[in-house]
Enzyme design. Structure first.
Site, short mmCIF file in Angstrom:
data_model
loop_
_atom_site.label_atom_id
_atom_site.label_comp_id
_atom_site.label_asym_id
_atom_site.label_seq_id
_atom_site.Cartn_x
_atom_site.Cartn_y
_atom_site.Cartn_z
N ARG A 110 0.87 -1.19 0.00
CA ARG A 110 0.00 0.00 0.00
C ARG A 110 0.90 1.23 0.00
NH1 ARG A 110 -2.99 -3.29 3.98
NH2 ARG A 110 -5.17 -3.50 3.35
N ARG A 154 0.64 -1.40 -5.21
CA ARG A 154 -0.68 -0.85 -5.51
C ARG A 154 -0.56 0.66 -5.68
NH1 ARG A 154 -5.55 -1.56 -1.43
NH2 ARG A 154 -4.54 0.17 -0.38
N GLU A 165 -12.70 -5.29 -5.77
CA GLU A 165 -13.18 -4.89 -4.45
C GLU A 165 -14.48 -4.10 -4.52
OE1 GLU A 165 -10.25 -2.48 -2.41
OE2 GLU A 165 -9.59 -1.52 -4.25
N ASN A 210 -11.87 -6.40 2.10
CA ASN A 210 -12.27 -5.35 3.05
C ASN A 210 -13.30 -4.44 2.41
OD1 ASN A 210 -10.14 -6.53 4.30
ND2 ASN A 210 -8.73 -4.84 3.98
N ARG A 219 -17.04 0.23 6.55
CA ARG A 219 -16.02 -0.57 7.25
C ARG A 219 -15.42 0.13 8.46
NH1 ARG A 219 -11.12 -0.84 2.81
NH2 ARG A 219 -9.71 -1.16 4.53
N CYS A 269 -5.95 -10.18 -1.23
CA CYS A 269 -5.08 -9.41 -0.33
C CYS A 269 -5.88 -8.70 0.75
CB CYS A 269 -4.23 -8.43 -1.12
SG CYS A 269 -5.19 -7.18 -1.99
C1 PEP Z 1 -9.27 -4.35 0.58
O1 PEP Z 1 -10.12 -3.50 0.34
O2 PEP Z 1 -9.55 -5.52 0.90
C2 PEP Z 1 -7.84 -4.02 0.52
C3 PEP Z 1 -6.91 -4.96 0.58
O3 PEP Z 1 -7.50 -2.73 0.42
P1 PEP Z 1 -7.59 -1.65 1.60
O4 PEP Z 1 -7.84 -2.36 2.89
O5 PEP Z 1 -6.29 -0.94 1.57
O6 PEP Z 1 -8.74 -0.80 1.16
MG MG Z 2 -9.59 -1.65 -0.59
#
Ligand code: PEP
Ligand code: MG
Length: 584
Positions: free
Chosen positions: A300, A336, A435, A458, A469, A506
């Site tokens: 990241r 990323r 995602e 996520n 979230r 991931c």
């Molecule tokens: C996700 O969204 O699952 C992810 C890996 O990215 P982030 O948590 O950085 O949004």
């Molecule tokens: Mg994400």
């Protein structure tokens, strides 16, 4: 006193017992007050003393941070020192004390409001963003005026369990692992950034405890059970001894898992799974190998942008990525591209005002709008590709048009680099995060243009189930085994298998040993996670047969509710791994 138990959300596993340290982040409330002419001189002296004290505190902080992880973030403190010498702010406040006959607190607040108004009118995003710094410096002086110190996690002298309303990514950066035993916060959820960072630092944490800050005082004895999201304040003797035992058992179990470090992640019947680490800072790359991972499945890059007066230059990008790529060799690094907005850092005041940032100008949407920022990063990544095995991962792709647009920009950057005579790997793979539900639904179209998929659960769970979230009140609904989520995962894996493109995950789901067999049974070949989880997942993979994993995945998929799916997965774990299941 009798013990009190608070239950929140699991953020980072492990048990710690220690003294609480309540991090006070509430704004100080001060009243402006008229003063007599005879008091003016004293008031100015009082103000100047508070400014000097503020400077001394920041200098001290700088010294301590430069020894730790946050070294590359020192310039935020330099900016604050500069502001403490700023004419507009400091002389402005003194002038107000003298001319308006107000006390130092009132004069400072009025001066900050006046400066903030001016900042709001500035066109430039970066300069407008400096308003935060002025406000932070103002808060520090105000606290010194009223005798309430602005605390930083770098100030903590003795080992402690941090209790706070919330922590910012910068707070977590200032954490020293030798002092911070763990932390517990009112706000947050399992996939909020603070929780993810805690896991990557290996610090036990519980979040979403709602009002833990109201219940704890600094110095209270607390037990933090990060594996269950529980905090116990002033434990009784029996509880205390019980947790000491649990803690010892957990540590022993972790030690046992360490033995798997150098062994491959291979099923009993010889299927190799790539277990990789998620990192946020270049310095973390070494810890992936230390924990038995093979490469970085998610780097990241937001942290390159944090806490600084300007955006990173191409050279800074290049140097960071080159460092990571070289260190990770012979393994790959999936970099990323910038994912700002949502629960992450905001780079632009203009966009921070969004009512629904998670649905706003985030990640690739931001990059497609701010192409200069995006292109600078891409130049850095592409140039670094000659030093290692780098792949590019694009976040938050919602459909084919966006992917095509992104690839066009990458091609433009390649052409520019060529004409500048800069070397790069022409064939660098460009994959996408899956995602957003629309990307999962159109995976067949996207597979034609993407070199690989990496599922970000996520966000995929957030957007599929419509649960923020970050919001602790709906965190109970965060459930990777919801049939809707599983169906999307299955769809993506079917497409990837047919299109013969690598399939990775991931998101945090990839690091939970409970899901490991299901995921490989669904066809995931790469699982990238916080480093602390690697050996747990490896343990499961090394003890199953692929055929059993496939059957389990199919059985879980048939369940009509998340609860039944979870029960199916748990029964499987209890039957196969009773000792590991007891630690989950
Ligand atoms: C996700 O969204 O699952 C992810 C890996 O990215 P982030 O948590 O950085 O949004
Ligand atoms: Mg994400």
């Amino acid at each position: 006193m009798h013990e009190k138990t608070y239950r929140g959300i699991v953020a980072s596993p492990g048990i710690v017992i220690g003294r609480a340290y309540l991090l006070d982040r509430r704004k100080v409330v001060v009243a402006g007050r008229r003063i007599e002419e005879v008091s003016i001189k004293d008031e100015v002296v009082r103000f100047k003393k508070a400014v000097e004290l503020s400077k001394a505190q920041i200098e001290d902080l700088k010294k301590r941070i430069s020894k730790g992880l946050g070294k590359s973030h020192l310039y935020i403190l330099d900016t604050h020192i500069m502001l403490l010498e700023d004419k507009m702010l400091i002389d402005g406040a003194i002038k107000r004390i003298k001319e308006s006959y107000v006390n130092a607190e009132g004069a400072l607040k009025e001066t900050i409001s006046a400066i903030s108004l001016k900042f709001d009118m500035i066109e430039d995003d970066y300069l407008r963003g400096r308003k935060h710094d002025v406000e932070q410096v103002g808060e520090r002086i105000l606290r010194n005026l009223v005798g309430r110190k602005l605390e930083s996690l770098a100030d903590i002298k003795d080992e402690a369990v941090i209790i706070a309303h919330d922590l910012a990514p910068t707070d977590t950066l200032m954490m020293r692992k030798d002092k911070i035993l763990g932390f517990a916060t009112d706000a947050g959820s399992r996939t909020s950034h603070t929780a993810i960072l805690a896991r990557s630092l290996g610090i036990p944490a519980a979040v979403g405890l709602e009002n833990i800050t109201a219940a704890v005082k600094t110095g209270d004895v607390v037990i933090l059970d990060g594996s269950h999201g529980v905090v116990i304040i002033d434990p009784d003797e029996e509880t205390f001894l019980d947790y000491l035992k649990k803690q010892r058992k957990y540590k022993y179990f972790e030690k046992e898992l360490e033995k798997l470090k150098t062994l491959p992640a291979e099923t009993l019947d010889g299927h190799v799974v790539h277990l990789q680490g998620n990192i946020e800072l270049p310095e973390e790359v070494a810890s992936v190998e230390d924990h038995g991972g093979a490469g970085i499945g998610l780097y990241r890059t937001e942290f390159l942008f944090i806490n600084r007066p300007n955006h990173p230059t191409e050279e800074e990008h290049y140097n960071a990525y080159r460092h990571v790529a070289e260190k990770a060799l012979p393994h790959e690094v999936v970099i990323r591209t910038l994912d700002v907005g949502g629960d992450k850092i905001g780079l632009s005041r203009e966009f921070e005002k969004e009512a629904n940032p998670a649905l706003g100008l985030r990640a690739i949407r931001f990059c497609l709008k701010k192409r200069d920022i995006f292109k600078t990063q891409l130049r850095g990544i592409l140039r670094a590709t000659v030093h290692g095995n780098i792949k590019i991962l694009v976040p938050m792709i919602s459909g084919l048009t966006e992917l095509q647009e992104t690839k066009k920009i990458i091609e433009e950057v390649k052409a520019e680099l060529k004409s500048d005579g800069k070397a790069f790997n022409e064939h660098v793979e460009v994959g996408i995060m899956i995602e957003i539900p629309s990307a999962a639904m159109t995976a067949d179209l996207l597979a034609k243009e993407a070199s690989f998929f990496s599922v970000g659960t996520n966000d995929l769970i957030q957007y599929t189930l419509a649960i923020d979230r970050q919001n602790e009140h709906v965190a109970y609904m965060y459930e990777p085994l919801e049939p809707a989520v599983l169906r999307l995962l299955r769809r993506v894996s079917d497409v990837a298998l047919e299109a013969r493109i690598p399939l990775a995950m991931c998101g945090e789901m990839a690091g939970d040993p409970l899901y490991a067999a299901i995921l490989i049974g669904m066809g995931f070949q790469y699982l990238s996670m916080n480093v602390a989880s690697i050996s747990w997942v490896k343990r499961v993979i090394r003890s199953v047969r692929m055929q059993d994993a496939v059957e389990l995945a199919s059985l879980v998929m048939q369940q009509p509710t998340a609860a039944l799916a979870r029960k199916t997965a748990e029964d499987f774990m209890e039957e196969r791994f009773p000792d590991l299941a007891a630690e989950l």
